[in-house]
Enzyme design. Structure first.
Site, PDB file in Angstrom:
ATOM      1  N   ASP A  14       0.850  -1.305  -0.343  1.00 53.55           N
ATOM      2  CA  ASP A  14      -0.023   0.034   0.020  1.00 53.55           C
ATOM      3  C   ASP A  14       0.819   1.212  -0.037  1.00 53.55           C
ATOM      4  OD1 ASP A  14      -2.413  -1.375  -0.206  1.00 53.55           O
ATOM      5  OD2 ASP A  14      -2.878  -1.075   2.041  1.00 53.55           O
ATOM      6  N   ARG A  94       1.691   4.679  16.995  1.00 54.85           N
ATOM      7  CA  ARG A  94       1.323   5.563  16.016  1.00 54.85           C
ATOM      8  C   ARG A  94       1.512   6.859  16.530  1.00 54.85           C
ATOM      9  NH1 ARG A  94       1.626   1.925  12.584  1.00 54.85           N
ATOM     10  NH2 ARG A  94       0.000   0.393  12.670  1.00 54.85           N
ATOM     11  N   ASP A 123      -5.934   3.073  13.454  1.00 52.82           N
ATOM     12  CA  ASP A 123      -4.793   3.688  13.312  1.00 52.82           C
ATOM     13  C   ASP A 123      -4.848   5.119  12.456  1.00 52.82           C
ATOM     14  OD1 ASP A 123      -2.886   1.944  14.712  1.00 52.82           O
ATOM     15  OD2 ASP A 123      -2.981   0.658  12.956  1.00 52.82           O
ATOM     16  N   SER A 174      -2.888  -9.316   7.377  1.00 56.00           N
ATOM     17  CA  SER A 174      -2.480  -7.698   7.525  1.00 56.00           C
ATOM     18  C   SER A 174      -1.730  -7.951   8.687  1.00 56.00           C
ATOM     19  CB  SER A 174      -3.824  -7.039   7.770  1.00 56.00           C
ATOM     20  OG  SER A 174      -3.081  -5.707   8.179  1.00 56.00           O
TER      21      SER A 174
HETATM   22  N1  ARG Z   1      -6.217  -3.834  16.246  1.00 56.20           N
HETATM   23  C1  ARG Z   1      -4.982  -3.334  16.727  1.00 56.20           C
HETATM   24  C2  ARG Z   1      -5.138  -1.779  17.119  1.00 56.20           C
HETATM   25  O1  ARG Z   1      -6.206  -1.254  16.738  1.00 56.20           O
HETATM   26  C3  ARG Z   1      -3.863  -3.512  15.783  1.00 56.20           C
HETATM   27  C4  ARG Z   1      -4.235  -2.902  14.377  1.00 56.20           C
HETATM   28  C5  ARG Z   1      -2.979  -3.169  13.405  1.00 56.20           C
HETATM   29  N2  ARG Z   1      -3.046  -4.510  12.792  1.00 56.20           N
HETATM   30  C6  ARG Z   1      -2.905  -5.009  11.814  1.00 56.20           C
HETATM   31  N3  ARG Z   1      -3.012  -6.306  11.581  1.00 56.20           N
HETATM   32  N4  ARG Z   1      -2.394  -4.423  10.870  1.00 56.20           N
HETATM   33  O2  ARG Z   1      -4.203  -1.165  17.750  1.00 56.20           O
END
Ligand code: ARG
Length: 403
Positions: A14, A94, A123, A174
């Site tokens: 991406d 983040r 995120d 992912s």
């Molecule tokens: N659910 C988790 C959060 O919101 C992880 C998010 C990213 N997960 C991923 N498999 N790309 O903090």
């Protein structure tokens, strides 16, 4: 001269496509910023790829120390675990990335920043709320939320522009990873009834295949910060890396969480967080020994708030600063050592000691050396039970139906 945008670049499909897309759609020169939070062994490959795909500049920042000292350890001191399960690895990274994006945009004279999040997750919220808090005038672009391409269309786009499609693009999962843990979603995991297949795990050995003998580890804390392993001093980054390997080899740290996202969706995520699992348990065990009953109760409430705040993208807030000040103060006597036993997927505390321990052998023992004054107990019970006796006599002890 075209305007510039700083893109948080992971090297994945991406964000690689985003480099091209930002140029095509917005005529922006892309500066790729790759942030090392302990997720990759080799960043030079990612850097080269960004340039090859068309970035005008590719920056790599080693943020591991910052991540550990300003994000992971404060969260550990707070015992922050979202919904009792998730140690918040992705969520904690983040706000740090947002800060580094904003700093890079300032340095490079960019008018915008960009990230690769979709419009369904947490995120995007964490990135954008943090970026706005730090620099409200920066424009934020979220290509993957805007372009409306399916996974397949994204791959086609990449092929059309000669963007190398990483082998991981074929994976149905992912994945996001950093020092504090690995998050895995999508594919068969979207059926919450299906047990996660062994293939999703890379940091933890299957408990079936873990050693038949338990492993022991002793973790030394100084004011709530882990500083030694088996009496050897270690910096935060190496300490966490070491525990990820050790606990992972015993199959410790697998989490299957059906969680409540901020955007109102329930989603199922698998986490691997061996070091986090061990450290959180050890830290809590030491707090049980060094904090009073009332401090522990209050701190558990703070932990829930603290975890929610991290999950919900509210790192750069006054509420966070207030809670962080409380957490820091609460840690001033959380010094000592905890011994844990790792065995086939389980991690148990089997010993703890502290120079500031509130555990008094003399008060606790049933053997000789007992200093507890048992003759004071009847008076205590009399006064403690007074309201109970009064109420029972006046109102009786009837069930709801009878009253
Ligand atoms: N659910 C988790 C959060 O919101 C992880 C998010 C990213 N997960 C991923 N498999 N790309 O903090």
């Amino acid at each position: 001269m075209p305007d510039k945008v700083v893109l948080a670049y992971s090297g994945g499909l991406d964000t690689s496509v985003a480099i091209k897309w930002l140029k095509e759609k917005y005529n922006l020169d892309v500066i790729a910023l790759t942030i090392d939070v302990g997720n990759e062994p080799d960043f030079s490959v990612i850097r080269q790829k960004a340039l090859k795909v068309g970035a005008v500049k590719a920056l790599v920042t080693d943020a591991k120390e910052l991540f550990v000292n300003y994000f992971i350890f404060p969260a550990l001191q707070a015992d922050a675990v979202y919904e009792g399960q998730y140690p918040l690895a992705s969520a904690l990274s983040r706000p740090l990335m947002a800060k580094l994006l904003v700093d890079a945009a300032m340095e490079e004279g960019a008018s915008a920043v960009a990230h690769g999040c979709t419009g369904k997750g947490n995120d995007q919220v964490r990135f954008e709320v943090s970026i706005n808090a730090l620099s409200p005038e920066l424009k934020i672009i979220a290509p993957a939320r805007e372009w409306g391409m399916t996974r397949e269309e994204t791959i086609n786009y990449a092929q059309r522009y000669g963007i190398p499609v990483p082998a991981t693009a074929a994976s149905p999962y992912s994945i996001d990873e950093n020092l504090w843990g690995r998050s895995i979603e999508c594919g068969v995991l979207e059926d919450p009834w299906v047990e996660s297949p062994e293939e999703v795990f890379t940091w933890t050995r299957s408990p079936n295949e873990a050693p038949n003998l338990p492993g022991y580890v002793e973790i030394g804390f100084d004011k709530g910060i882990p500083v030694t392993i088996d009496d050897q001093e270690m910096g935060g980054v190496s300490l966490i890396q070491h525990l990820n390997e050790l606990a992972g080899s015993h199959g410790v740290g697998r989490i299957d969480h059906l969680e409540n996202r901020l955007v109102g969706i329930k989603s199922r995520e698998i986490y691997e967080a061996p070091a986090a699992a061990v450290l959180l348990q050890a830290h809590q065990a030491l707090e049980a020994m060094t904090l009073s009953k009332d401090q522990l109760r209050f701190k558990q409430r703070v932990a829930v708030e603290y975890a929610d705040l991290i999950y919900n993208g509210l790192w750069f807030t006054s509420l966070h600063q207030d809670l962080a000040a409380y957490v820091k103060s609460s840690q001033r006597f959380v010094t000592g050592t905890v011994r844990l036993k790792l065995f086939k997927g389980s991690c148990r505390v089997v010993g703890r000691k502290s120079p500031k321990s509130l555990y008094s052998y003399g008060l606790a023992t049933y053997d000789k050396g007992d200093i507890f004054d048992q003759s004071a107990a009847p008076g205590f019970i009399h006064i403690w039970g007074l309201p109970v006796i009064t109420q029972a006599q006046v109102q009786g002890i009837s069930s709801v139906e009878e009253s």
